[in-house]
Design a protein around this motif. Structure first.
Motif, PDB file in Angstrom:
ATOM      1  N   THR A  15       0.823  -1.362   0.020  1.00 52.52           N
ATOM      2  CA  THR A  15       0.167   0.098   0.053  1.00 52.52           C
ATOM      3  C   THR A  15       0.753   1.450  -0.012  1.00 52.52           C
ATOM      4  O   THR A  15       0.065   2.423   0.137  1.00 52.52           O
ATOM      5  CB  THR A  15      -0.711   0.153   1.386  1.00 52.52           C
ATOM      6  OG1 THR A  15      -0.074  -0.020   2.357  1.00 52.52           O
ATOM      7  CG2 THR A  15      -1.913  -1.209   1.120  1.00 52.52           C
ATOM      8  N   SER A  16       2.124   1.180   0.028  1.00 56.46           N
ATOM      9  CA  SER A  16       2.988   2.394  -0.107  1.00 56.46           C
ATOM     10  C   SER A  16       4.154   2.036  -0.918  1.00 56.46           C
ATOM     11  O   SER A  16       4.773   0.858  -1.076  1.00 56.46           O
ATOM     12  CB  SER A  16       3.519   2.776   1.254  1.00 56.46           C
ATOM     13  OG  SER A  16       4.515   1.691   1.714  1.00 56.46           O
ATOM     14  N   THR A  47       1.944   9.937  -7.177  1.00 57.68           N
ATOM     15  CA  THR A  47       0.996  10.555  -6.242  1.00 57.68           C
ATOM     16  C   THR A  47       0.150   9.549  -5.451  1.00 57.68           C
ATOM     17  O   THR A  47       0.023   8.484  -6.059  1.00 57.68           O
ATOM     18  CB  THR A  47      -0.052  11.697  -7.351  1.00 57.68           C
ATOM     19  OG1 THR A  47      -0.995  12.272  -6.404  1.00 57.68           O
ATOM     20  CG2 THR A  47      -0.978  10.664  -8.096  1.00 57.68           C
ATOM     21  N   ASN A  48      -0.252   9.950  -4.587  1.00 58.60           N
ATOM     22  CA  ASN A  48      -0.990   9.004  -3.733  1.00 58.60           C
ATOM     23  C   ASN A  48      -2.656   8.893  -4.292  1.00 58.60           C
ATOM     24  O   ASN A  48      -3.012   9.566  -5.373  1.00 58.60           O
ATOM     25  CB  ASN A  48      -1.687   9.734  -2.338  1.00 58.60           C
ATOM     26  CG  ASN A  48      -0.587   9.827  -1.309  1.00 58.60           C
ATOM     27  OD1 ASN A  48       0.667   9.384  -1.475  1.00 58.60           O
ATOM     28  ND2 ASN A  48      -0.626  10.845  -0.231  1.00 58.60           N
ATOM     29  N   SER A  67      -5.835   1.822  -1.195  1.00 56.86           N
ATOM     30  CA  SER A  67      -5.494   3.109  -0.953  1.00 56.86           C
ATOM     31  C   SER A  67      -4.016   3.209  -1.068  1.00 56.86           C
ATOM     32  O   SER A  67      -3.306   2.228  -0.113  1.00 56.86           O
ATOM     33  CB  SER A  67      -5.765   3.648   0.360  1.00 56.86           C
ATOM     34  OG  SER A  67      -7.325   3.891   0.271  1.00 56.86           O
ATOM     35  N   THR A  69      -0.205   4.960  -0.775  1.00 56.07           N
ATOM     36  CA  THR A  69       0.554   6.142  -0.286  1.00 56.07           C
ATOM     37  C   THR A  69       1.982   6.003  -0.960  1.00 56.07           C
ATOM     38  O   THR A  69       2.616   5.283  -1.082  1.00 56.07           O
ATOM     39  CB  THR A  69       0.587   6.197   1.452  1.00 56.07           C
ATOM     40  OG1 THR A  69      -0.454   6.092   1.821  1.00 56.07           O
ATOM     41  CG2 THR A  69       1.424   7.333   1.666  1.00 56.07           C
ATOM     42  N   ASN A  71       5.843   7.689  -1.152  1.00 49.00           N
ATOM     43  CA  ASN A  71       6.414   8.411  -0.339  1.00 49.00           C
ATOM     44  C   ASN A  71       7.768   9.184  -0.801  1.00 49.00           C
ATOM     45  O   ASN A  71       8.099   8.608  -1.970  1.00 49.00           O
ATOM     46  CB  ASN A  71       7.223   7.418   0.788  1.00 49.00           C
ATOM     47  CG  ASN A  71       6.174   6.768   1.560  1.00 49.00           C
ATOM     48  OD1 ASN A  71       5.394   7.373   2.067  1.00 49.00           O
ATOM     49  ND2 ASN A  71       6.245   5.378   1.853  1.00 49.00           N
TER      50      ASN A  71
END
Length: 232
Positions: A15-16, A47-48, A67, A69, A71
């Protein structure tokens, strides 16, 4: 009529992500066998965002939202001197940067006699980039002085200068020359100049009385002897 239980799709997806890295393809089949489509169809690592999986009709499944994220990339920073005096103790390369990034160096040890580049590679999963440390080795400089190192007992001793003839500053130990005893005086350069210590050996010569005869008797009118300009 048969009523079937609605099954939520499951996925093993991160998710990231680090900015600009390559994201995995979104699978069209969930871990528990539900097929469907994604919107958007690919993860954007700039971008997120939210990515919605819509099951194909007839599977008694609900949509799933991933979702993501993104970094930012963090450059490692280090508080390491980039100039080193030849032959002095080299700094140890830390495996953790000043801003908390862990990694490894190549080469792993600093060479204190030759210029070199040292590359820090962050450990995986930290959203960081490699860092290159350039270290320059400066040759050590021997200070030079014009100081009288031999003089007579009791005469005025020379003053030890705080700056050498070639511009190296430092301190002396002892700080004052004795005019009665021989001695060695060590000049220690101030840090950061790549200057070498310098030793001055001073010799104090004892005073010597000339040994002419103390008395002289001559006859009146006799030619007197010439007084010698050098004692016996």
């Amino acid at each position: 009529v048969t009523v079937e239980t609605t099954t939520a799709p499951t996925f093993s997806l991160p998710t990231s992500f680090c900015f600009g890295t390559t994201a995995p393809a979104l699978p069209t089949t969930s871990n528990n066998g539900i097929t469907g489509t994604w919107s958007p169809a690919a993860i954007n690592t700039a971008t997120n965002g939210n990515y919605v999986f819509t099951p194909a009709a007839g599977q008694c499944s609900a949509p799933f939202t991933l979702s993501v994220t993104i970094n930012s990339i963090v450059a490692p920073t280090f508080a390491i001197a980039t100039t080193l005096c030849s032959g002095t103790t080299a700094p140890i390369l830390p495996t953790t940067s000043s801003n908390g990034i862990t990694g490894t160096w190549s080469p792993s040890v600093v060479n204190n006699i030759a210029n070199g580049n040292y590359v820090f590679t962050p450990n995986a999963g930290q959203c960081s980039v490699p860092f290159t440390l350039n270290i320059a080795i400066t040759n050590s400089i021997a200070p030079t002085f014009t100081i009288i190192d031999t003089f007579c007992n009791g005469t005025t001793a020379p003053i030890l200068p705080a700056t050498s003839n070639n511009g190296i500053t430092g301190t002396w130990s002892p700080a004052v020359v004795s005019n009665t005893d021989d001695g060695t005086y060590v000049f220690t350069p101030t840090a950061g100049q790549c200057g070498m210590p310098f030793s001055l050996t001073v010799t104090v010569t004892p005073n010597e009385t000339p040994d002419f005869p103390m008395t002289l008797t001559i006859c009146s009118g006799q030619t007197p002897p010439t007084l010698a300009t050098t004692s016996p």
